[in-house]
Motif scaffolding. Sequence first.
Motif, PDB file in Angstrom:
ATOM      1  N   GLN A 195      -3.890  30.484  28.622  1.00 51.57           N
ATOM      2  CA  GLN A 195      -2.715  29.878  27.405  1.00 51.57           C
ATOM      3  C   GLN A 195      -2.072  28.603  28.776  1.00 51.57           C
ATOM      4  O   GLN A 195      -2.011  27.335  28.305  1.00 51.57           O
ATOM      5  CB  GLN A 195      -1.765  30.329  26.889  1.00 51.57           C
ATOM      6  N   GLN A 196      -1.983  28.984  29.729  1.00 54.00           N
ATOM      7  CA  GLN A 196      -0.749  28.060  31.093  1.00 54.00           C
ATOM      8  C   GLN A 196      -2.216  27.298  31.610  1.00 54.00           C
ATOM      9  O   GLN A 196      -1.701  25.985  31.166  1.00 54.00           O
ATOM     10  CB  GLN A 196      -0.562  28.549  32.393  1.00 54.00           C
ATOM     11  N   LYS A 197      -3.045  27.137  31.245  1.00 53.00           N
ATOM     12  CA  LYS A 197      -4.303  26.657  32.112  1.00 53.00           C
ATOM     13  C   LYS A 197      -4.695  25.983  30.624  1.00 53.00           C
ATOM     14  O   LYS A 197      -4.579  24.344  31.299  1.00 53.00           O
ATOM     15  CB  LYS A 197      -5.659  27.503  32.553  1.00 53.00           C
ATOM     16  N   MET A 198      -5.054  25.885  29.703  1.00 50.91           N
ATOM     17  CA  MET A 198      -4.793  25.174  28.421  1.00 50.91           C
ATOM     18  C   MET A 198      -4.285  23.826  28.416  1.00 50.91           C
ATOM     19  O   MET A 198      -4.283  22.873  27.967  1.00 50.91           O
ATOM     20  CB  MET A 198      -5.018  25.927  27.180  1.00 50.91           C
ATOM     21  N   ILE A 199      -2.527  24.490  28.761  1.00 50.86           N
ATOM     22  CA  ILE A 199      -1.132  23.443  29.048  1.00 50.86           C
ATOM     23  C   ILE A 199      -1.529  22.651  29.456  1.00 50.86           C
ATOM     24  O   ILE A 199      -1.537  20.907  29.563  1.00 50.86           O
ATOM     25  CB  ILE A 199      -0.096  24.192  28.416  1.00 50.86           C
ATOM     26  N   THR A 200      -1.943  22.943  30.835  1.00 51.04           N
ATOM     27  CA  THR A 200      -2.125  22.135  32.108  1.00 51.04           C
ATOM     28  C   THR A 200      -3.152  20.851  31.716  1.00 51.04           C
ATOM     29  O   THR A 200      -2.768  20.048  32.525  1.00 51.04           O
ATOM     30  CB  THR A 200      -2.122  22.743  33.716  1.00 51.04           C
ATOM     31  N   GLU A 201      -4.211  21.450  31.446  1.00 52.40           N
ATOM     32  CA  GLU A 201      -5.424  20.318  30.977  1.00 52.40           C
ATOM     33  C   GLU A 201      -5.391  19.491  29.731  1.00 52.40           C
ATOM     34  O   GLU A 201      -6.393  18.927  29.805  1.00 52.40           O
ATOM     35  CB  GLU A 201      -6.603  21.202  31.151  1.00 52.40           C
ATOM     36  N   LEU A 202      -4.457  19.412  29.300  1.00 52.05           N
ATOM     37  CA  LEU A 202      -3.781  18.238  27.983  1.00 52.05           C
ATOM     38  C   LEU A 202      -4.509  17.500  28.462  1.00 52.05           C
ATOM     39  O   LEU A 202      -4.006  17.006  29.378  1.00 52.05           O
ATOM     40  CB  LEU A 202      -3.492  18.521  27.076  1.00 52.05           C
ATOM     41  N   ALA A 203      -4.331  16.426  27.710  1.00 52.28           N
ATOM     42  CA  ALA A 203      -4.838  14.879  28.084  1.00 52.28           C
ATOM     43  C   ALA A 203      -4.560  14.341  26.776  1.00 52.28           C
ATOM     44  O   ALA A 203      -4.761  14.234  25.642  1.00 52.28           O
ATOM     45  CB  ALA A 203      -6.442  14.078  28.141  1.00 52.28           C
ATOM     46  N   LYS A 204      -4.682  12.978  26.916  1.00 53.23           N
ATOM     47  CA  LYS A 204      -4.305  11.984  26.169  1.00 53.23           C
ATOM     48  C   LYS A 204      -5.574  11.750  25.093  1.00 53.23           C
ATOM     49  O   LYS A 204      -6.349  11.754  25.454  1.00 53.23           O
ATOM     50  CB  LYS A 204      -3.447  10.583  26.283  1.00 53.23           C
ATOM     51  N   GLY A 205      -5.348  12.053  23.803  1.00 56.61           N
ATOM     52  CA  GLY A 205      -5.846  11.783  23.115  1.00 56.61           C
ATOM     53  C   GLY A 205      -7.320  13.253  22.402  1.00 56.61           C
ATOM     54  O   GLY A 205      -8.027  13.467  21.458  1.00 56.61           O
ATOM     55  N   ASP A 206      -6.675  14.563  23.266  1.00 56.09           N
ATOM     56  CA  ASP A 206      -7.064  16.141  22.386  1.00 56.09           C
ATOM     57  C   ASP A 206      -6.624  15.855  21.224  1.00 56.09           C
ATOM     58  O   ASP A 206      -5.605  15.803  20.367  1.00 56.09           O
ATOM     59  CB  ASP A 206      -6.203  16.406  23.731  1.00 56.09           C
ATOM     60  N   GLU A 207      -7.109  16.637  20.669  1.00 55.17           N
ATOM     61  CA  GLU A 207      -6.677  17.243  18.956  1.00 55.17           C
ATOM     62  C   GLU A 207      -6.300  18.921  19.012  1.00 55.17           C
ATOM     63  O   GLU A 207      -7.273  19.191  19.948  1.00 55.17           O
ATOM     64  CB  GLU A 207      -8.152  16.643  18.123  1.00 55.17           C
ATOM     65  N   VAL A 208      -5.150  19.049  18.927  1.00 58.25           N
ATOM     66  CA  VAL A 208      -3.998  20.128  18.916  1.00 58.25           C
ATOM     67  C   VAL A 208      -3.762  20.778  18.037  1.00 58.25           C
ATOM     68  O   VAL A 208      -3.754  19.347  16.509  1.00 58.25           O
ATOM     69  CB  VAL A 208      -3.460  20.209  19.947  1.00 58.25           C
ATOM     70  N   VAL A 209      -3.630  22.145  17.564  1.00 55.35           N
ATOM     71  CA  VAL A 209      -2.837  22.372  16.690  1.00 55.35           C
ATOM     72  C   VAL A 209      -1.431  23.336  17.437  1.00 55.35           C
ATOM     73  O   VAL A 209      -1.916  24.306  18.493  1.00 55.35           O
ATOM     74  CB  VAL A 209      -4.125  23.581  15.945  1.00 55.35           C
ATOM     75  N   THR A 210      -0.505  23.034  16.963  1.00 52.02           N
ATOM     76  CA  THR A 210       0.483  23.806  17.034  1.00 52.02           C
ATOM     77  C   THR A 210       1.166  25.292  16.381  1.00 52.02           C
ATOM     78  O   THR A 210       0.195  25.531  16.029  1.00 52.02           O
ATOM     79  CB  THR A 210       2.125  22.956  16.979  1.00 52.02           C
ATOM     80  N   GLN A 211       1.755  26.007  17.078  1.00 52.83           N
ATOM     81  CA  GLN A 211       1.853  26.879  16.887  1.00 52.83           C
ATOM     82  C   GLN A 211       2.745  27.100  15.322  1.00 52.83           C
ATOM     83  O   GLN A 211       2.870  28.426  15.265  1.00 52.83           O
ATOM     84  CB  GLN A 211       3.343  27.627  17.731  1.00 52.83           C
ATOM     85  N   GLY A 212       2.743  26.507  14.678  1.00 49.63           N
ATOM     86  CA  GLY A 212       3.783  26.136  13.348  1.00 49.63           C
ATOM     87  C   GLY A 212       2.900  25.299  12.647  1.00 49.63           C
ATOM     88  O   GLY A 212       2.817  25.641  10.786  1.00 49.63           O
ATOM     89  N   GLY A 213       1.534  25.064  13.470  1.00 45.58           N
ATOM     90  CA  GLY A 213       0.540  24.969  11.963  1.00 45.58           C
ATOM     91  C   GLY A 213       0.229  23.276  12.156  1.00 45.58           C
ATOM     92  O   GLY A 213      -0.353  22.904  11.350  1.00 45.58           O
ATOM     93  N   ILE A 214       0.569  22.435  12.725  1.00 48.65           N
ATOM     94  CA  ILE A 214       0.638  20.947  12.282  1.00 48.65           C
ATOM     95  C   ILE A 214      -0.214  20.686  13.205  1.00 48.65           C
ATOM     96  O   ILE A 214      -0.857  21.305  14.474  1.00 48.65           O
ATOM     97  CB  ILE A 214       2.538  21.151  12.801  1.00 48.65           C
ATOM     98  N   ALA A 215      -1.796  20.320  12.854  1.00 48.70           N
ATOM     99  CA  ALA A 215      -2.783  20.074  13.873  1.00 48.70           C
ATOM    100  C   ALA A 215      -2.352  18.107  14.217  1.00 48.70           C
ATOM    101  O   ALA A 215      -1.803  17.114  13.153  1.00 48.70           O
ATOM    102  CB  ALA A 215      -3.955  20.018  12.955  1.00 48.70           C
ATOM    103  N   GLY A 216      -2.530  17.503  14.771  1.00 51.94           N
ATOM    104  CA  GLY A 216      -2.646  16.058  14.877  1.00 51.94           C
ATOM    105  C   GLY A 216      -3.093  15.546  17.006  1.00 51.94           C
ATOM    106  O   GLY A 216      -4.108  17.076  17.357  1.00 51.94           O
TER     107      GLY A 216
END
Length: 113
Positions: free
Chosen positions: A49-70
């Motif tokens: 999870q920590q590795k995924m968070i550090t590799e986030l980039a502008k334009g990536d599509e993600v889902v938050t823990q609250g279920g919000i997709a963006g």
Amino acid sequence: MLISNAYAQASGAAADSLGGLMGMLPIVFMFIVLWFLMIRPQMRKAKEQQKMITELAKGDEVVTQGGIAGRISRLGENYLGLEVANSKEGAIEITVQKSAVAALLPKGSLKNL
């Protein structure tokens, strides 16, 4: 003489020290089992999870823990801007903590929702 004399026995002390060690063996075994079944996989998941968070980039599509997709529109050190919808005035953006990102979606997933 109503009370008889008590004499110490030499062989009892050696057997007692071995018995104390054998009494600790189930506790040590349970800790080892818990380590491999619960603690170690949880540490591995947290590291991924920590590795995924550090590799986030502008334009990536993600889902938050609250279920919000963006789609990520801006990145900061601890926070990121998440574009959740488009309106007539422009994109609707919310600010969330990076640690709130639960999963990274494949590109184009938001168009299918």
